[in-house]
Write a protein that holds these residues in place. Structure first.
Motif, PDB file in Angstrom:
ATOM      1  N   CYS A 258      38.239  49.612  50.566  1.00 42.51           N
ATOM      2  CA  CYS A 258      38.559  49.794  49.160  1.00 42.51           C
ATOM      3  C   CYS A 258      37.261  49.996  48.402  1.00 42.51           C
ATOM      4  CB  CYS A 258      39.325  48.596  48.606  1.00 42.51           C
ATOM      5  SG  CYS A 258      39.610  48.658  46.823  1.00 42.51           S
ATOM      6  N   ALA A 259      37.098  51.171  47.826  1.00 44.54           N
ATOM      7  CA  ALA A 259      35.899  51.506  47.076  1.00 44.54           C
ATOM      8  C   ALA A 259      36.201  51.475  45.582  1.00 44.54           C
ATOM      9  CB  ALA A 259      35.377  52.875  47.478  1.00 44.54           C
ATOM     10  N   ALA A 260      35.358  50.778  44.833  1.00 44.94           N
ATOM     11  CA  ALA A 260      35.519  50.654  43.389  1.00 44.94           C
ATOM     12  C   ALA A 260      34.546  51.584  42.674  1.00 44.94           C
ATOM     13  CB  ALA A 260      35.289  49.216  42.939  1.00 44.94           C
TER      14      ALA A 260
ATOM     15  N   CYS B 197      44.600  46.989  47.237  1.00 46.93           N
ATOM     16  CA  CYS B 197      43.326  46.414  46.836  1.00 46.93           C
ATOM     17  C   CYS B 197      43.414  45.957  45.386  1.00 46.93           C
ATOM     18  CB  CYS B 197      42.220  47.458  47.004  1.00 46.93           C
ATOM     19  SG  CYS B 197      40.569  46.900  46.532  1.00 46.93           S
ATOM     20  N   ARG B 198      42.840  44.805  45.087  1.00 49.33           N
ATOM     21  CA  ARG B 198      42.831  44.292  43.722  1.00 49.33           C
ATOM     22  C   ARG B 198      41.439  43.838  43.330  1.00 49.33           C
ATOM     23  NH1 ARG B 198      44.752  38.518  41.569  1.00 49.33           N
ATOM     24  NH2 ARG B 198      42.586  38.216  42.252  1.00 49.33           N
TER      25      ARG B 198
ATOM     26  N   TYR C 278      42.964  44.953  38.177  1.00 49.58           N
ATOM     27  CA  TYR C 278      43.059  46.362  38.520  1.00 49.58           C
ATOM     28  C   TYR C 278      43.578  46.481  39.943  1.00 49.58           C
ATOM     29  CZ  TYR C 278      40.217  47.200  34.379  1.00 49.58           C
ATOM     30  OH  TYR C 278      39.741  47.246  33.095  1.00 49.58           O
ATOM     31  N   TRP C 279      44.455  47.446  40.148  1.00 50.37           N
ATOM     32  CA  TRP C 279      45.095  47.637  41.448  1.00 50.37           C
ATOM     33  C   TRP C 279      44.877  49.053  41.957  1.00 50.37           C
ATOM     34  CZ3 TRP C 279      47.524  43.637  43.964  1.00 50.37           C
ATOM     35  CH2 TRP C 279      47.824  42.503  43.189  1.00 50.37           C
ATOM     36  N   GLY C 280      44.689  49.167  43.256  1.00 49.42           N
ATOM     37  CA  GLY C 280      44.679  50.463  43.892  1.00 49.42           C
ATOM     38  C   GLY C 280      46.089  50.982  44.091  1.00 49.42           C
ATOM     39  N   GLN C 281      46.208  52.197  44.619  1.00 52.09           N
ATOM     40  CA  GLN C 281      47.506  52.822  44.813  1.00 52.09           C
ATOM     41  C   GLN C 281      48.232  52.309  46.047  1.00 52.09           C
ATOM     42  OE1 GLN C 281      48.997  55.044  42.549  1.00 52.09           O
ATOM     43  NE2 GLN C 281      47.269  54.209  41.364  1.00 52.09           N
TER      44      GLN C 281
END
Length: 122
Positions: A22-24, A95-96, A111-114
């Motif tokens: 998971c990349a932010a 991912c959160r 914030y949440w990923g898809q």
């Protein structure tokens, strides 16, 4: 503010392994915790693993000893190494990230990923 992009999901047989990433991006420098949650069909979303900004980790009982969360702050990326996968691990993994609403605030935005699909066959 923060965008999260997951990768690494797929299909694997029981007993196999997968590694999620998971990349932010965006205001990633303000992120406090990062973690992985999952939602199986017909089930509520549940915690898998968390990583704090200082490197501490927290795992759900259902994945202890099998999953490992790690974090690369320089790359603003969190990983989930999943070993000894079971059919009950089949779920969409999200991912959160949490971000304080102000630098001194205890209240945080989430914030949440898809999400990325993980399917474990028996």
């Amino acid at each position: 503010q923060v965008q999260l992009v997951e990768s690494g999901g797929g299909w694997v047989q029981a007993g196999g392994s997968l590694r999620l990433s998971c990349a932010a991006s965006g205001r990633a420098f303000s992120i406090n915790t990062m973690g992985w949650y999952r939602k199986a069909p017909g089930k509520q979303r549940e915690l898998g693993a968390l990583s704090t900004s200082d490197g501490n980790t927290n795992y759900a009982d259902s994945v202890k000893g099998r999953f490992t969360i790690s974090r690369d702050n320089a790359k603003n990326t969190v990983y989930l190494q999943m070993n000894s996968l079971k059919p009950e691990d089949t779920a969409v993994y999200y991912c959160r990230a949490t971000v304080p609403i102000t630098p001194s605030s205890a209240t945080q935005y989430m914030y949440w990923g898809q999400g990325t699909q993980v399917t474990v066959s028996s």
